[in-house]
Design an enzyme around this catalytic site. Sequence first.
Site, PDB file in Angstrom:
ATOM      1  N   HIS A 139       0.875  -1.192   0.000  1.00  0.00           N
ATOM      2  CA  HIS A 139       0.000   0.000   0.000  1.00  0.00           C
ATOM      3  C   HIS A 139       0.902   1.229   0.000  1.00  0.00           C
ATOM      4  O   HIS A 139       1.475   1.591   1.025  1.00  0.00           O
ATOM      5  CB  HIS A 139      -0.903   0.011   1.233  1.00  0.00           C
ATOM      6  CG  HIS A 139      -1.863   1.167   1.261  1.00  0.00           C
ATOM      7  ND1 HIS A 139      -3.208   0.993   1.514  1.00  0.00           N
ATOM      8  CD2 HIS A 139      -1.704   2.497   1.073  1.00  0.00           C
ATOM      9  CE1 HIS A 139      -3.819   2.159   1.489  1.00  0.00           C
ATOM     10  NE2 HIS A 139      -2.912   3.094   1.215  1.00  0.00           N
TER      11      HIS A 139
ATOM     12  N   HIS B  60       1.617   5.366  -1.641  1.00  0.00           N
ATOM     13  CA  HIS B  60       1.281   6.574  -2.399  1.00  0.00           C
ATOM     14  C   HIS B  60       2.559   7.169  -2.968  1.00  0.00           C
ATOM     15  O   HIS B  60       3.463   7.525  -2.210  1.00  0.00           O
ATOM     16  CB  HIS B  60       0.596   7.606  -1.499  1.00  0.00           C
ATOM     17  CG  HIS B  60      -0.713   7.149  -0.949  1.00  0.00           C
ATOM     18  ND1 HIS B  60      -1.908   7.320  -1.624  1.00  0.00           N
ATOM     19  CD2 HIS B  60      -1.023   6.510   0.206  1.00  0.00           C
ATOM     20  CE1 HIS B  60      -2.897   6.811  -0.898  1.00  0.00           C
ATOM     21  NE2 HIS B  60      -2.383   6.307   0.211  1.00  0.00           N
TER      22      HIS B  60
ATOM     23  N   LYS C  73      -9.182  -0.580  -6.027  1.00  0.00           N
ATOM     24  CA  LYS C  73      -9.233   0.111  -4.738  1.00  0.00           C
ATOM     25  C   LYS C  73     -10.601   0.738  -4.495  1.00  0.00           C
ATOM     26  O   LYS C  73     -11.106   1.494  -5.320  1.00  0.00           O
ATOM     27  CB  LYS C  73      -8.162   1.209  -4.682  1.00  0.00           C
ATOM     28  CG  LYS C  73      -8.135   2.003  -3.369  1.00  0.00           C
ATOM     29  CD  LYS C  73      -7.865   1.080  -2.170  1.00  0.00           C
ATOM     30  CE  LYS C  73      -7.917   1.837  -0.850  1.00  0.00           C
ATOM     31  NZ  LYS C  73      -6.671   2.563  -0.561  1.00  0.00           N
TER      32      LYS C  73
ATOM     33  N   HIS D 140      -4.552  -0.940   5.862  1.00  0.00           N
ATOM     34  CA  HIS D 140      -4.171  -0.132   7.024  1.00  0.00           C
ATOM     35  C   HIS D 140      -5.159  -0.262   8.193  1.00  0.00           C
ATOM     36  O   HIS D 140      -5.697   0.722   8.665  1.00  0.00           O
ATOM     37  CB  HIS D 140      -3.959   1.329   6.660  1.00  0.00           C
ATOM     38  CG  HIS D 140      -5.022   1.950   5.791  1.00  0.00           C
ATOM     39  ND1 HIS D 140      -6.368   1.881   6.065  1.00  0.00           N
ATOM     40  CD2 HIS D 140      -4.894   2.684   4.659  1.00  0.00           C
ATOM     41  CE1 HIS D 140      -7.024   2.536   5.139  1.00  0.00           C
ATOM     42  NE2 HIS D 140      -6.174   3.024   4.273  1.00  0.00           N
TER      43      HIS D 140
ATOM     44  N   ASP E 191       1.342   2.547   3.578  1.00  0.00           N
ATOM     45  CA  ASP E 191       0.505   3.731   3.381  1.00  0.00           C
ATOM     46  C   ASP E 191       1.359   4.986   3.464  1.00  0.00           C
ATOM     47  O   ASP E 191       0.889   6.055   3.879  1.00  0.00           O
ATOM     48  CB  ASP E 191      -0.633   3.778   4.403  1.00  0.00           C
ATOM     49  CG  ASP E 191      -1.737   4.772   4.024  1.00  0.00           C
ATOM     50  OD1 ASP E 191      -1.799   5.178   2.855  1.00  0.00           O
ATOM     51  OD2 ASP E 191      -2.527   5.158   4.905  1.00  0.00           O
TER      52      ASP E 191
END
Length: 347
Positions: free
Chosen positions: A14, A16, A100, A175, A248
């Site tokens: 996960h 970004h 997602k 998460h 995350d």
Amino acid sequence: MTQSLTIARPDDWHLHLRDGAMLQAVLPETARHFGRAIIMPNLVPPVISGAQAVAYKDRIMAALPEGMSFEPLMTLYLTEESDPEDIAAAHATGLIKAVKLYPAGATTNSASGVANFKNVRAALEKMAEIGLPLCVHGEVTDHDVDIFDREAVFIDRVLDPIRKSTPGLRVIMEHITTQDGVAYVQDNADGLGATITTHHLIINRNHILVGGIKPHYYCLPVAKREEHRLALRAAATSGDARFFLGTDSAPHLDGDKESACGCAGCFTATNTMPLLAHVFEEEGALDHLESFASRNGPGFYGLPVNQDTLTLVKNQQATAFPDKIESPQGPVTVFSPGYDVFWTVAE
């Protein structure tokens, strides 16, 4: 005395990376240690089609510094207008590894997410049919639900009904932050997994609020009570194959974090592996770190474990992590655990 631990190269399930200049600034921080990562699609505009995912992957690979090895695992952003056949076609190419689900308004760039879950039933049924996993941001956004209860309520109101109405759908609870999330995974059979972040193993809600607001500890889902943090640590260090690492890691400019309406997200790509070694050592579970960081995720996604390795070394002197990563728009603060860590990644 120096202590070392060699594990299969880890993956981040996960992540970004953002886009543009920010992508170029933060990608090396992940690629330095991680072989692969599930890439979040919540750009502006979101990545909703196979063609957009191809273009985004191309931009990621173009930003990868020469000599670094890294594979982005692409995802699609589920909307109420998502076409099941388009999703299936993108998956059939081998590019798309998951879809997602963001409840509308749950987190950064989630305005295009799902408000009426009945409108994505056909897409979820197609995903169950073709074996394409669903990554879930597990929070309701109802104004009458306390922010610290959003995950538990989501499990009851949304996730459990979805799983019961869509047999065979593989789901990753991303998460997780609560005892409720841990228990739900433990109480259910095959087809359900969960990622746990680095920062949720280290901070509870006191770290955000006590002694003044700490914007660089603010994340969504927000950190919960200490009892929940301990439940996450027990799950992550247990060796249970249903729990695996998803950092995350979410870069925001300092100016956006340290503002009247600060952005949610902790940037942990730089120092996740030393922090995890510290946590697992505290729990007497260094022998399970490889499972959590390197093996359980590939097992759930049906991918091979990385063949190359990563070595962590514990020294007598505390490791000096950078305070910030510089980007063309400004600095991004690296997550700090608030205590000395003596582990580092051997170069």
